[in-house]
Design a protein around this motif. Structure first.
Motif, mmCIF file in Angstrom:
data_model
loop_
_atom_site.group_PDB
_atom_site.id
_atom_site.type_symbol
_atom_site.label_atom_id
_atom_site.label_comp_id
_atom_site.label_asym_id
_atom_site.label_seq_id
_atom_site.Cartn_x
_atom_site.Cartn_y
_atom_site.Cartn_z
ATOM 1 N N ILE A 1 0.849 -1.189 0.000
ATOM 2 C CA ILE A 1 0.000 0.000 0.000
ATOM 3 C C ILE A 1 0.887 1.242 0.000
ATOM 4 N N THR A 2 0.500 2.235 -0.783
ATOM 5 C CA THR A 2 1.119 3.563 -0.752
ATOM 6 C C THR A 2 0.147 4.539 -0.114
ATOM 7 N N PHE A 3 0.613 5.256 0.887
ATOM 8 C CA PHE A 3 -0.187 6.287 1.547
ATOM 9 C C PHE A 3 0.330 7.657 1.111
ATOM 10 N N SER A 4 -0.568 8.473 0.558
ATOM 11 C CA SER A 4 -0.232 9.820 0.120
ATOM 12 C C SER A 4 -1.349 10.772 0.537
ATOM 13 N N PRO A 5 -1.049 12.064 0.688
ATOM 14 C CA PRO A 5 -2.105 13.009 1.070
ATOM 15 C C PRO A 5 -3.028 13.320 -0.105
ATOM 16 N N ASP A 6 -4.309 13.407 0.165
ATOM 17 C CA ASP A 6 -5.272 13.852 -0.840
ATOM 18 C C ASP A 6 -5.097 15.352 -1.057
ATOM 19 N N ALA A 7 -5.583 15.855 -2.168
ATOM 20 C CA ALA A 7 -5.497 17.285 -2.456
ATOM 21 C C ALA A 7 -6.170 18.082 -1.341
ATOM 22 N N GLY A 8 -5.478 19.083 -0.834
ATOM 23 C CA GLY A 8 -6.030 19.937 0.205
ATOM 24 C C GLY A 8 -5.826 19.429 1.614
ATOM 25 N N TYR A 9 -5.186 18.261 1.763
ATOM 26 C CA TYR A 9 -4.921 17.734 3.109
ATOM 27 C C TYR A 9 -3.480 18.043 3.490
ATOM 28 N N PHE A 10 -3.290 18.705 4.628
ATOM 29 C CA PHE A 10 -1.956 19.127 5.055
ATOM 30 C C PHE A 10 -1.605 18.594 6.445
ATOM 31 N N GLY A 11 -2.239 17.513 6.832
ATOM 32 C CA GLY A 11 -2.014 16.948 8.153
ATOM 33 C C GLY A 11 -1.006 15.819 8.151
ATOM 34 N N PRO A 12 -1.007 15.019 9.218
ATOM 35 C CA PRO A 12 -0.038 13.932 9.356
ATOM 36 C C PRO A 12 -0.404 12.721 8.518
ATOM 37 N N GLY A 13 0.588 11.857 8.325
ATOM 38 C CA GLY A 13 0.342 10.567 7.713
ATOM 39 C C GLY A 13 -0.298 9.615 8.708
ATOM 40 N N PRO A 14 -0.446 8.353 8.331
ATOM 41 C CA PRO A 14 -1.174 7.401 9.174
ATOM 42 C C PRO A 14 -0.434 7.026 10.447
ATOM 43 N N ILE A 15 -1.212 6.701 11.478
ATOM 44 C CA ILE A 15 -0.696 6.094 12.706
ATOM 45 C C ILE A 15 -1.049 4.620 12.660
ATOM 46 N N PHE A 16 -0.052 3.761 12.838
ATOM 47 C CA PHE A 16 -0.259 2.323 12.848
ATOM 48 C C PHE A 16 -0.171 1.834 14.287
ATOM 49 N N MET A 17 -1.297 1.374 14.841
ATOM 50 C CA MET A 17 -1.324 0.866 16.204
ATOM 51 C C MET A 17 -1.004 -0.623 16.205
ATOM 52 N N ALA A 18 -0.261 -1.052 17.231
ATOM 53 C CA ALA A 18 0.110 -2.455 17.329
ATOM 54 C C ALA A 18 -1.122 -3.320 17.594
ATOM 55 N N ARG A 19 -1.141 -4.483 16.965
ATOM 56 C CA ARG A 19 -2.155 -5.494 17.251
ATOM 57 C C ARG A 19 -1.436 -6.675 17.899
ATOM 58 N N ASN A 20 -1.838 -7.033 19.090
ATOM 59 C CA ASN A 20 -1.138 -8.064 19.855
ATOM 60 C C ASN A 20 0.348 -7.739 19.988
ATOM 61 N N GLY A 21 0.639 -6.455 20.148
ATOM 62 C CA GLY A 21 2.007 -6.011 20.377
ATOM 63 C C GLY A 21 2.878 -5.938 19.141
ATOM 64 N N LYS A 22 2.299 -5.983 17.942
ATOM 65 C CA LYS A 22 3.130 -6.072 16.747
ATOM 66 C C LYS A 22 2.573 -5.213 15.617
ATOM 67 N N VAL A 23 3.503 -4.554 14.893
ATOM 68 C CA VAL A 23 3.176 -3.884 13.626
ATOM 69 C C VAL A 23 4.126 -4.435 12.571
ATOM 70 N N ILE A 24 3.561 -4.839 11.420
ATOM 71 C CA ILE A 24 4.353 -5.356 10.303
ATOM 72 C C ILE A 24 4.061 -4.515 9.067
ATOM 73 N N HIS A 25 5.126 -4.033 8.429
ATOM 74 C CA HIS A 25 5.019 -3.339 7.146
ATOM 75 C C HIS A 25 5.697 -4.170 6.069
ATOM 76 N N ASN A 26 4.965 -4.458 5.012
ATOM 77 C CA ASN A 26 5.500 -5.211 3.882
ATOM 78 C C ASN A 26 5.248 -4.403 2.611
ATOM 79 N N ASN A 27 6.306 -3.844 2.052
ATOM 80 C CA ASN A 27 6.170 -3.002 0.850
ATOM 81 C C ASN A 27 5.188 -1.854 1.078
ATOM 82 N N ILE A 28 5.494 -1.048 2.069
ATOM 83 C CA ILE A 28 4.651 0.094 2.430
ATOM 84 C C ILE A 28 5.394 1.388 2.104
ATOM 85 N N THR A 29 4.666 2.348 1.515
ATOM 86 C CA THR A 29 5.196 3.681 1.257
ATOM 87 C C THR A 29 4.321 4.717 1.946
ATOM 88 N N VAL A 30 4.967 5.641 2.663
ATOM 89 C CA VAL A 30 4.276 6.788 3.269
ATOM 90 C C VAL A 30 5.055 8.020 2.838
#
Length: 456
Positions: free
Chosen positions: A70-99
């Motif tokens: 997944i690629t995460f990019s801002p929509d037109a007119g959005y000037f806020g932060p990128g995504p927050i990824f919360m841990a599930r069962n104590g773990k976050v996994i990124h596989n081919n992720i772009t922010v």
């Protein structure tokens, strides 16, 4: 009425169970709306976007824990932060992720649990061009302790009231006149000196980065300033470049876990390229860190169970590799460091002198101040390093740490030292000698220019 056998019932349970752990998928390359992503985010197996682009239009908090393609990019007119990824069962996994491309922070990896969390990266991940980086360079030298103003290549990036970083100091803009930036100065009698709001005063030369303060506007931030996370990047290649703050940042103030940091390319970030805070166990290796506003690789506190090796660092605005330690520090070897504005490698004692330092096989070229500084170090080995080009201090500088009395034996042997404008080895600590309680033993194929150490 339909009758179900026991086998039918168990089969249906198995199907439901498997569905809950299989990643939710969508068609390859299809744009994925933020609301659609949130509807998939409850899946225990994570979310596989199959190459989709998510255009973020409002702050986004995700909970599935495992995200792929997944690629995460801002929509037109959005000037806020990128995504927050919360841990599930104590773990976050990124596989081919772009922010990428957010005006605020890139992404944050957080957890509701204080301890026992981990982040794993797989494949190619990219956390670049976030935080609205604004920086220029000095067009004339400035000793920041006595420079109430500076001259820069592009002052239009800033306005009065902005905080900016110049070398290792954070200053505030009072006024702008053409290419001249006037800084807020101290109270009498220090009306000539600019007021430093964080860090310290450096003697800066032409080309030094002048960067808008980018607090918390990192490419990726793992943790929330508490206990450290387990981090494993061994199966990934990560790009974290051109962010306003740090490129890759582990935010913790308490030792915990093991961090395997490798294969990061981090270029041109406004502050630190790779910042790891507290590391008790782990490795930083095979990383490329270039043109950071401050340090290339920075670890506030380490232990002897940390190895930092085989990295390429160049063009750091302050130090190439900075390592802190309390009584012990990381082993630093086989790194290639060049053209850093202050020190190539700096190892700095915190509350207690560092014992058994290990610095070997590093190649350090063209440091603005000097190649290697050991602050509050009392024993260990500095061997077989190639140190070429130091300007303002001796190539190897043994620096006094106020309040620390040193003992032990520091062996400095078989280093190749060349093009040192201020001597080969020196110190400002009065207790070093070749025989005393704080002994320095020097071995070299040629006679070295040694100052401040009794007996040489």
């Amino acid at each position: 009425m339909i009758k179900f056998t026991r086998r039918d019932f168990l089969s249906s349970l198995a199907v439901c169970s498997m569905a809950s752990i299989i990643p939710a998928r969508i068609a390859y390359g299809k744009p994925l709306g933020q609301e659609q992503l949130l509807s998939l985010d409850i899946n225990e197996g994570g979310v596989d976007g199959n190459g989709s682009i998510v255009l973020v239009k409002k702050p986004l908090i995700l909970h599935a824990g495992h995200y792929s393609n997944i690629t995460f990019s801002p929509d037109a007119g959005y000037f806020g932060p990128g995504p927050i990824f919360m841990a599930r069962n104590g773990k976050v996994i990124h596989n081919n992720i772009t922010v990428s491309g957010f005006s605020g922070p890139g992404c944050k990896i957080l957890s509701d649990s204080e301890i026992g969390n981990s982040f794993i990266a797989l494949g190619k991940c990219n956390y670049s061009n976030n935080g609205d980086l604004r920086r220029t360079t000095l067009t004339s030298s400035a000793n920041m302790r006595f420079s109430p103003s500076i001259f820069v290549a592009d002052s239009s990036l800033f306005k009065p009231g902005d905080f900016i970083w110049i070398g290792d100091g954070k200053f505030k803009i009072r006024e702008i006149k053409g290419s001249e930036i006037l800084l807020v100065t101290g109270a009498p009698p220090n009306i000539i000196s600019p007021m430093v709001f964080s860090g310290g005063y450096d003697k800066c030369t032409v080309g030094q980065f002048v960067t808008m303060n980018g607090d918390d506007k990192h490419g990726i931030r793992i943790g929330n300033g508490g206990y450290g996370w387990d981090i494993d990047l061994s199966q990934s290649k990560i790009e974290s470049s051109h962010n306003s703050g740090a490129g890759f940042y582990h935010a913790c103030k308490k030792f915990n876990g093991k961090q395997i940091i490798e294969n990061i390319t981090s270029i041109g970030n406004g502050y630190i390229n790779i910042g790891m805070s507290y590391m008790r166990e782990g490795v930083i290796k095979n990383c490329i860190a270039r043109d950071s506003g401050n340090n290339g690789i920075d670890v506030f506190a380490t232990s002897k169970k940390v190895d930092i090796h085989d990295n390429i660092v160049s063009g750091a605005g302050v130090d190439g590799i900075f390592i802190g330690g309390d009584g012990e520090s990381a082993r630093v070897y086989d790194n290639k460091i060049s053209n850093c504005r202050r020190v190539g490698i700096l190892i700095n004692a915190r509350l207690n002198p560092i014992k058994e330092v290990f610095v070997k096989g590093n190649m350090i070229l063209n440091s603005g101040m000097n190649s290697l500084t050991l602050t509050g170090v009392e024993s260990g080995a500095v061997n077989e390093n190639n140190l070429n080009g130091s300007v303002k201090r001796p190539t190897i500088y043994l620096e006094r740490r106020n309040g620390l009395a040193l003992s032990g034996i520091l062996n400095i042997s078989d280093n190749t030292i060349s093009n040192s404008s201020s001597g080969d080895i020196g110190t400002n600590y009065p207790g070093y000698s070749n025989t005393s309680e704080a002994a320095v033993k020097i071995k070299s194929a040629r006679k070295l220019d040694v100052s401040g150490i009794k007996g040489y």
